[in-house]
Design an enzyme around this catalytic site. Structure first.
Site, PDB file in Angstrom:
ATOM      1  N   ASP A 158      74.101  39.552  66.328  1.00  0.00           N
ATOM      2  CA  ASP A 158      74.986  40.683  66.581  1.00  0.00           C
ATOM      3  C   ASP A 158      75.833  40.341  67.800  1.00  0.00           C
ATOM      4  OD1 ASP A 158      75.569  43.289  65.372  1.00  0.00           O
ATOM      5  OD2 ASP A 158      75.320  43.978  67.439  1.00  0.00           O
ATOM      6  N   GLY A 166      83.368  33.533  59.307  1.00  0.00           N
ATOM      7  CA  GLY A 166      83.758  32.862  60.560  1.00  0.00           C
ATOM      8  C   GLY A 166      82.539  32.556  61.412  1.00  0.00           C
ATOM      9  N   HIS A 207      80.208  32.246  73.393  1.00  0.00           N
ATOM     10  CA  HIS A 207      78.997  33.067  73.424  1.00  0.00           C
ATOM     11  C   HIS A 207      78.032  32.645  72.315  1.00  0.00           C
ATOM     12  CE1 HIS A 207      82.167  34.498  70.910  1.00  0.00           C
ATOM     13  NE2 HIS A 207      81.455  35.449  70.336  1.00  0.00           N
ATOM     14  N   ASP A 258      89.457  36.843  68.444  1.00  0.00           N
ATOM     15  CA  ASP A 258      89.822  35.542  69.034  1.00  0.00           C
ATOM     16  C   ASP A 258      91.277  35.460  69.511  1.00  0.00           C
ATOM     17  OD1 ASP A 258      87.311  34.436  68.908  1.00  0.00           O
ATOM     18  OD2 ASP A 258      87.631  33.419  67.008  1.00  0.00           O
ATOM     19  N   THR A 278      74.386  36.934  57.214  1.00  0.00           N
ATOM     20  CA  THR A 278      75.635  37.475  57.745  1.00  0.00           C
ATOM     21  C   THR A 278      76.663  37.602  56.635  1.00  0.00           C
ATOM     22  OG1 THR A 278      77.451  37.144  59.336  1.00  0.00           O
ATOM     23  CG2 THR A 278      76.499  35.150  58.402  1.00  0.00           C
ATOM     24  N   GLY A 279      77.541  38.568  56.768  1.00  0.00           N
ATOM     25  CA  GLY A 279      78.645  38.711  55.825  1.00  0.00           C
ATOM     26  C   GLY A 279      79.927  38.135  56.414  1.00  0.00           C
ATOM     27  N   ASN A 280      79.823  37.537  57.608  1.00  0.00           N
ATOM     28  CA  ASN A 280      81.008  37.083  58.328  1.00  0.00           C
ATOM     29  C   ASN A 280      81.133  35.549  58.213  1.00  0.00           C
ATOM     30  OD1 ASN A 280      82.690  36.143  60.454  1.00  0.00           O
ATOM     31  ND2 ASN A 280      82.422  38.067  61.549  1.00  0.00           N
TER      32      ASN A 280
HETATM   33  P1  ITT Z   1      77.486  40.478  60.307  1.00  0.00           P
HETATM   34  O1  ITT Z   1      77.417  40.521  58.818  1.00  0.00           O
HETATM   35  O2  ITT Z   1      76.945  39.186  60.885  1.00  0.00           O
HETATM   36  O3  ITT Z   1      76.918  41.695  61.011  1.00  0.00           O
HETATM   37  P2  ITT Z   1      80.004  41.389  61.463  1.00  0.00           P
HETATM   38  O4  ITT Z   1      81.401  40.841  61.370  1.00  0.00           O
HETATM   39  O5  ITT Z   1      79.775  42.811  61.024  1.00  0.00           O
HETATM   40  O6  ITT Z   1      79.064  40.389  60.642  1.00  0.00           O
HETATM   41  P3  ITT Z   1      79.026  42.074  64.116  1.00  0.00           P
HETATM   42  O7  ITT Z   1      78.326  43.287  63.650  1.00  0.00           O
HETATM   43  O8  ITT Z   1      78.297  41.150  65.056  1.00  0.00           O
HETATM   44  O9  ITT Z   1      79.501  41.132  62.915  1.00  0.00           O
HETATM   45  O10 ITT Z   1      80.388  42.546  64.717  1.00  0.00           O
HETATM   46  C1  ITT Z   1      81.032  41.940  65.728  1.00  0.00           C
HETATM   47  C2  ITT Z   1      82.527  42.049  65.541  1.00  0.00           C
HETATM   48  O11 ITT Z   1      83.071  41.499  66.743  1.00  0.00           O
HETATM   49  C3  ITT Z   1      83.026  41.188  64.383  1.00  0.00           C
HETATM   50  O12 ITT Z   1      83.369  41.919  63.275  1.00  0.00           O
HETATM   51  C4  ITT Z   1      84.270  40.532  64.958  1.00  0.00           C
HETATM   52  O13 ITT Z   1      85.377  41.335  64.687  1.00  0.00           O
HETATM   53  C5  ITT Z   1      84.002  40.509  66.450  1.00  0.00           C
HETATM   54  N1  ITT Z   1      83.491  39.205  66.855  1.00  0.00           N
HETATM   55  C6  ITT Z   1      82.204  38.767  66.890  1.00  0.00           C
HETATM   56  N2  ITT Z   1      82.138  37.496  67.286  1.00  0.00           N
HETATM   57  C7  ITT Z   1      83.413  37.128  67.495  1.00  0.00           C
HETATM   58  C8  ITT Z   1      84.019  35.936  67.894  1.00  0.00           C
HETATM   59  O14 ITT Z   1      83.312  34.842  68.106  1.00  0.00           O
HETATM   60  N3  ITT Z   1      85.339  35.910  68.010  1.00  0.00           N
HETATM   61  C9  ITT Z   1      86.080  37.007  67.774  1.00  0.00           C
HETATM   62  N4  ITT Z   1      85.610  38.165  67.376  1.00  0.00           N
HETATM   63  C10 ITT Z   1      84.271  38.236  67.226  1.00  0.00           C
END
Ligand code: ITT
Length: 185
Positions: free
Chosen positions: A65, A11, A171, A140, A7-9
């Site tokens: 995702d 959080g 979730h 959030d 993941t690049g996220n």
């Molecule tokens: P990856 O590298 O894991 O794909 P991403 O940020 O692009 O990271 P997603 O494709 O799953 O992740 O996109 C979901 C978006 O929804 C993410 O960018 C957040 O802005 C939002 N999101 C996902 N989970 C969340 C959470 O627990 N709380 C708030 N916003 C969330």
């Protein structure tokens, strides 16, 4: 047991690390340059990303995702949540759906070279009247989960105002607990 979380996220990663620690699992973050497929289904996206990541890293790993689904907007932004967040952020969603019902959904896809297993989790709630709180990430500050039996919260706080409440019922927690139980079996 060490497992990669692609993941690049940051959080997402810090939440997942805490959740899976309870299962004795140590996860390590890696980013991939592989582009996500485009689909309305988070399950399809997670599954395709897990297969592509396994081809790249060759080790047991999972991807995740997630999306915010708003029934009043026919499920939007759903699987397009990341793109919509980058374009219009919480201000855009508030303009479209203040006070409306919403649901966060996650699909975790685990790949170990033999199979791809999917684990889903969701939490229902609604969009707040305004963004509140400094914790968490993404949507959030505008998401208020509904009251949940056994978990003490008012139903009026956003995930960003009460990160410990998010840790207890999100979730992501619900999906990753299924992954944890699967890997422990
Ligand atoms: P990856 O590298 O894991 O794909 P991403 O940020 O692009 O990271 P997603 O494709 O799953 O992740 O996109 C979901 C978006 O929804 C993410 O960018 C957040 O802005 C939002 N999101 C996902 N989970 C969340 C959470 O627990 N709380 C708030 N916003 C969330």
């Amino acid at each position: 047991m060490e497992i990669l979380f692609i993941t690049g996220n940051a959080g997402k990663f810090s939440e997942a690390k805490k959740i899976l620690k309870h299962f004795g699992l140590n996860i390590v973050q890696r980013d991939s340059l592989i582009e996500e497929i485009r689909s309305d289904s988070i399950e399809e996206i997670a599954s395709a990303s897990a297969q592509a990541a396994y081809a790249e890293f060759g080790k047991p790993l999972f991807v995740e995702d997630s999306g915010l689904f708003i029934p009043f907007l026919n499920g939007f932004p759903g699987a397009y949540s990341a793109w919509v967040f980058r374009k219009v952020g919480n201000v855009g969603i508030l303009a479209l759906a203040k006070g409306k019902e919403a649901e966060f959904r996650t699909c975790v896809a685990y790949a170990d070279g033999k199979e791809v297993k999917l684990f889903t989790g969701s939490v229902k709630g609604r969009i707040a009247e305004e963004a509140r709180g400094k914790g968490g990430f993404g949507y959030d500050p505008i998401f208020m989960p509904e009251k949940t039996p056994g978990i003490n919260h008012s139903g009026e706080k956003t995930f960003a105002e009460a990160p410990e409440m998010k840790d207890a019922l999100s979730h992501r927690k619900r999906a990753l607990e299924k992954l944890g139980a699967y890997l422990k079996r």
